[in-house]
Design a protein around this motif. Structure first.
Motif, PDB file in Angstrom:
ATOM      1  N   ARG A 256      -7.182  11.256 -35.513  1.00  0.00           N
ATOM      2  CA  ARG A 256      -6.533  11.528 -36.790  1.00  0.00           C
ATOM      3  C   ARG A 256      -6.662  10.324 -37.724  1.00  0.00           C
ATOM      4  O   ARG A 256      -6.923   9.194 -37.286  1.00  0.00           O
ATOM      5  N   ASN A 257      -6.438  10.597 -39.013  1.00  0.00           N
ATOM      6  CA  ASN A 257      -6.516   9.509 -39.999  1.00  0.00           C
ATOM      7  C   ASN A 257      -5.149   8.894 -40.272  1.00  0.00           C
ATOM      8  O   ASN A 257      -4.907   8.328 -41.335  1.00  0.00           O
ATOM      9  N   LYS A 258      -4.247   9.033 -39.307  1.00  0.00           N
ATOM     10  CA  LYS A 258      -2.924   8.434 -39.433  1.00  0.00           C
ATOM     11  C   LYS A 258      -2.421   8.037 -38.049  1.00  0.00           C
ATOM     12  O   LYS A 258      -2.907   8.509 -37.016  1.00  0.00           O
ATOM     13  N   GLU A 259      -1.437   7.153 -38.066  1.00  0.00           N
ATOM     14  CA  GLU A 259      -0.843   6.683 -36.818  1.00  0.00           C
ATOM     15  C   GLU A 259      -0.010   7.792 -36.180  1.00  0.00           C
ATOM     16  O   GLU A 259       0.633   8.595 -36.865  1.00  0.00           O
ATOM     17  N   VAL A 260      -0.044   7.835 -34.845  1.00  0.00           N
ATOM     18  CA  VAL A 260       0.783   8.794 -34.117  1.00  0.00           C
ATOM     19  C   VAL A 260       1.605   8.049 -33.072  1.00  0.00           C
ATOM     20  O   VAL A 260       1.226   6.964 -32.610  1.00  0.00           O
ATOM     21  N   THR A 261       2.734   8.645 -32.727  1.00  0.00           N
ATOM     22  CA  THR A 261       3.590   8.132 -31.654  1.00  0.00           C
ATOM     23  C   THR A 261       3.473   9.070 -30.465  1.00  0.00           C
ATOM     24  O   THR A 261       3.707  10.275 -30.593  1.00  0.00           O
ATOM     25  N   LEU A 262       3.096   8.527 -29.307  1.00  0.00           N
ATOM     26  CA  LEU A 262       2.942   9.330 -28.100  1.00  0.00           C
ATOM     27  C   LEU A 262       4.104   9.077 -27.156  1.00  0.00           C
ATOM     28  O   LEU A 262       4.436   7.924 -26.861  1.00  0.00           O
ATOM     29  N   ASP A 263       4.734  10.152 -26.713  1.00  0.00           N
ATOM     30  CA  ASP A 263       5.695  10.095 -25.613  1.00  0.00           C
ATOM     31  C   ASP A 263       4.969  10.600 -24.379  1.00  0.00           C
ATOM     32  O   ASP A 263       4.634  11.780 -24.277  1.00  0.00           O
ATOM     33  N   ILE A 264       4.727   9.685 -23.433  1.00  0.00           N
ATOM     34  CA  ILE A 264       3.938  10.021 -22.246  1.00  0.00           C
ATOM     35  C   ILE A 264       4.852   9.982 -21.032  1.00  0.00           C
ATOM     36  O   ILE A 264       5.621   9.026 -20.837  1.00  0.00           O
ATOM     37  N   ARG A 265       4.758  11.024 -20.194  1.00  0.00           N
ATOM     38  CA  ARG A 265       5.479  11.054 -18.922  1.00  0.00           C
ATOM     39  C   ARG A 265       4.465  11.400 -17.837  1.00  0.00           C
ATOM     40  O   ARG A 265       3.857  12.472 -17.870  1.00  0.00           O
ATOM     41  N   ALA A 266       4.293  10.498 -16.891  1.00  0.00           N
ATOM     42  CA  ALA A 266       3.324  10.693 -15.806  1.00  0.00           C
ATOM     43  C   ALA A 266       4.062  10.717 -14.478  1.00  0.00           C
ATOM     44  O   ALA A 266       4.793   9.778 -14.146  1.00  0.00           O
ATOM     45  N   GLY A 267       3.871  11.790 -13.720  1.00  0.00           N
ATOM     46  CA  GLY A 267       4.510  11.905 -12.420  1.00  0.00           C
ATOM     47  C   GLY A 267       3.600  11.423 -11.303  1.00  0.00           C
ATOM     48  O   GLY A 267       2.375  11.549 -11.377  1.00  0.00           O
ATOM     49  N   PHE A 268       4.217  10.870 -10.249  1.00  0.00           N
ATOM     50  CA  PHE A 268       3.449  10.457  -9.056  1.00  0.00           C
ATOM     51  C   PHE A 268       4.388  10.454  -7.863  1.00  0.00           C
ATOM     52  O   PHE A 268       5.618  10.443  -8.001  1.00  0.00           O
ATOM     53  N   SER A 269       3.803  10.454  -6.666  1.00  0.00           N
ATOM     54  CA  SER A 269       4.562  10.423  -5.420  1.00  0.00           C
ATOM     55  C   SER A 269       4.228   9.143  -4.675  1.00  0.00           C
ATOM     56  O   SER A 269       3.061   8.902  -4.342  1.00  0.00           O
ATOM     57  N   GLY A 270       5.226   8.315  -4.396  1.00  0.00           N
ATOM     58  CA  GLY A 270       5.001   7.073  -3.680  1.00  0.00           C
ATOM     59  C   GLY A 270       5.849   5.938  -4.220  1.00  0.00           C
ATOM     60  O   GLY A 270       6.818   6.144  -4.958  1.00  0.00           O
ATOM     61  N   GLU A 271       5.439   4.710  -3.879  1.00  0.00           N
ATOM     62  CA  GLU A 271       6.155   3.505  -4.301  1.00  0.00           C
ATOM     63  C   GLU A 271       5.364   2.811  -5.412  1.00  0.00           C
ATOM     64  O   GLU A 271       4.160   2.592  -5.288  1.00  0.00           O
ATOM     65  N   MET A 272       6.059   2.453  -6.493  1.00  0.00           N
ATOM     66  CA  MET A 272       5.428   1.797  -7.637  1.00  0.00           C
ATOM     67  C   MET A 272       5.013   0.375  -7.265  1.00  0.00           C
ATOM     68  O   MET A 272       5.788  -0.370  -6.658  1.00  0.00           O
ATOM     69  N   LEU A 273       3.784  -0.014  -7.648  1.00  0.00           N
ATOM     70  CA  LEU A 273       3.307  -1.383  -7.412  1.00  0.00           C
ATOM     71  C   LEU A 273       3.261  -2.172  -8.725  1.00  0.00           C
ATOM     72  O   LEU A 273       3.832  -3.248  -8.823  1.00  0.00           O
ATOM     73  N   GLU A 274       2.601  -1.642  -9.737  1.00  0.00           N
ATOM     74  CA  GLU A 274       2.555  -2.304 -11.038  1.00  0.00           C
ATOM     75  C   GLU A 274       2.099  -1.294 -12.090  1.00  0.00           C
ATOM     76  O   GLU A 274       1.527  -0.250 -11.778  1.00  0.00           O
TER      77      GLU A 274
END
Length: 552
Positions: free
Chosen positions: A478-496
């Protein structure tokens, strides 16, 4: 003097009816749920002791019929012979012309000559009250094929066969219908009413109520519902106008200057599928059959659609606390729309109060968890779509909740999309999808990292621990700025992870070996900008399962 049994019964019914005062309770208010169940409040005047007969019985829900009066009142459901408007011609001359004086011209014989003429009064067939027999062999478990009217049977009606019976000076004459050429009615008009046996409710008032002599009743019944809808108009300067409307559908009872209240919430009506034993069509066989059915099995397709609309289980509410118009209690809201008049079969569209609020336009991208609780990748058919959507974030500006309903979204008078709004409390934020964000290119991938796989024996199964790198690729065309709300699911323990996302547990993963989590980012993406976000986590997945106590 010995009376014929049917005549004696008619005489007894007429004697009862003469002692009873017919009443038509005034429907004072109705509270409408979205699943077709309504709270009905009515009253009638009884300033002196006596018997009061209500002929149009409600088909109320089991356990919900209450007399709310400070007098001494008892209620009895029974039957009476009552007057009803006479029906139109049925083609059965004996019944259609009962009591009329006829001049009948017969067909000419084979010898010719003048057509014979007969005069007389059409004999009136005796009314025959229904004789009921009751099926006391209640099935256990209940037989789902039993009819609601099972156990109530009517004997064959009285008939004169193929003859028209006239009463004249020489007594009764039986005229073969096939021999009649024509007839004329002499003077008298067709009766305007006829006597029929009907279920009635008799209120025995031993002591009149002190509240103006009014007996007040309340009950739940099926046949009244309301369906809400909202329209969101996008304005300049980040403003959003919220318009509300409701369609009221009446298939229950005549409403005349009746207070109508729209109810939002999720009340519990455990017996919405069970008819009250006070209803005229009730039998014990049907009553126990309905009690044995699961809740909601009898609400019908139309009600189920409204229930789905309401985001709730098939049926809903209990007895009748004295709610006020506003507030009504925790998580149950009554909104009055004033006094309305509706005939059964009528629908009414209403505009409800509107409001404005601030809104934020965002792009919502939900990346679903690609694994199940055992750490295995889902098949393509089991995965949900991961496309980004243009969406609106706003806060409920009303001092009451926004209910579950379809929402149409427009901008400058043009249609933008339709969505489903869930329950939103006052001051609570919500996000509604508008249209698919086709001018943003997104891609999510996962790759297992090389290294030693740790093996653990858990609950009789072999689990292997591996590390995974997830990548989210974003490109704004697009020719303008956008704001993204992202939600990503996963199964396990977060590392980084990059971008300092918010990490939270998902409730659906409480019983799995791998904690099921979700990462949430809010990212600004300039016009034409590309960006890549990565995250790493570890996951346990089953490599061998136990069967019959043995490893496979």
């Amino acid at each position: 003097m010995k009376l014929v049994p049917s005549i004696a019964l008619l005489f007894a019914c007429a004697l009862h009816a003469a002692e009873e005062l017919p009443v038509v309770p005034r429907i004072e208010s109705v509270g409408l749920f979205k699943n077709g169940v309504a709270v009905v409040r009515a009253s009638f005047e009884a300033k002196q002791a006596g018997s009061y007969r209500w002929e149009d019985l409600p088909r109320s829900i089991h356990g919900s019929f209450w007399v709310e009066s400070d007098g001494v009142v008892s209620v009895r459901a029974t039957t009476r012979m009552v007057a009803e408007p006479a029906a139109g011609p049925t083609g059965q001359l004996q019944r259609d012309l009962a009591g009329q004086t006829l001049t009948v011209r017969l067909k000419k014989g084979s010898e010719g000559g003048e057509s014979p003429v007969i005069s007389g009064k059409v004999w009136t067939l005796p009314e025959q009250p229904a004789k009921k027999t009751w099926d006391s062999a209640f099935s256990s478990p209940p037989n789902p094929w039993l009819s609601v009217t099972q156990g109530a049977r009517m004997e064959l009606p009285v008939s004169t066969g193929n003859f028209l019976v006239l009463e004249g000076e020489r007594g009764r004459q039986f005229v073969d219908l096939g021999s009649i050429a024509s007839f004329s009615v002499d003077g008298e008009e067709t009766p305007a009413t006829r006597k029929v046996e009907k279920p009635v409710m008799v209120f025995e008032v031993a002591e009149p109520p002190k509240d103006g002599g009014r007996v007040r009743i309340s009950y739940l019944a099926r046949g009244l519902a309301w369906a809400p809808s909202y329209r969101l108009d996008l304005k300049e300067g980040g403003k959003l106008a919220i318009r509300r409307s409701a369609v009221v559908r009446n298939e229950l009872i005549v409403l005349q200057d009746t207070e109508v209240q729209l109810i939002s919430g999720f009340p519990n009506i455990e017996f919405a599928h069970v008819d009250s034993a006070l209803w005229g069509g009730a039998t014990l066989a049907a009553f126990f059959q309905q009690l044995g059915q699961p809740a909601g099995s009898g609400v019908g397709a139309a009600s189920q659609q409204l229930v789905m609309y309401n985001s709730m289980a098939p049926t809903a509410a209990a007895t009748l606390p004295d709610f006020q118009e506003k507030g009504a209690g925790d998580d149950l809201y009554y909104e009055s729309v004033g006094k309305r008049s509706l005939e059964p079969g009528d629908s009414l569209s209403l505009e409800l109060p509107a409001a404005e609020t601030k809104c934020e336009r965002v792009v919502e991208w939900v990346v679903t968890d690609p694994r199940d609780g055992r750490g295995h990748y889902l098949s393509r058919s089991e995965k949900e779509g991961n496309e980004p959507w243009d969406a609106l974030k706003f806060t409920n500006p009303f001092d009451f909740p926004l209910t579950t309903t379809p929402v149409v979204i427009t901008e400058a008078g043009r249609f933008r999309g339709q969505s489903l709004s869930q329950w939103v409390n006052p001051g609570q934020s919500t996000c509604l999808r508008v249209t698919k964000a086709l001018s943003l290119q997104t891609r999510s991938t996962e790759m297992e990292e090389e290294g030693q796989r740790e093996v653990v024996w858990v609950g009789g199964n072999d689990y292997r621990r591996t590390k995974v790198k997830g990548t989210l690729e974003l490109h704004n065309f697009r020719n303008k700025e956008v704001t993204l709300d992202i939600r990503a699911g996963f199964s396990g323990e977060m590392l980084e992870s990059e971008g300092k996302p918010v990490t939270r547990l998902r409730t659906e993963g409480v019983t799995s070996v791998n904690p099921q989590r979700e990462l949430a980012w809010t990212i600004k993406l300039a016009a034409g900008e590309e960006k890549t976000v990565t995250y790493r986590y570890s996951v346990w997945w089953i490599s061998r399962r136990k069967k019959n106590g043995l490893r496979l």
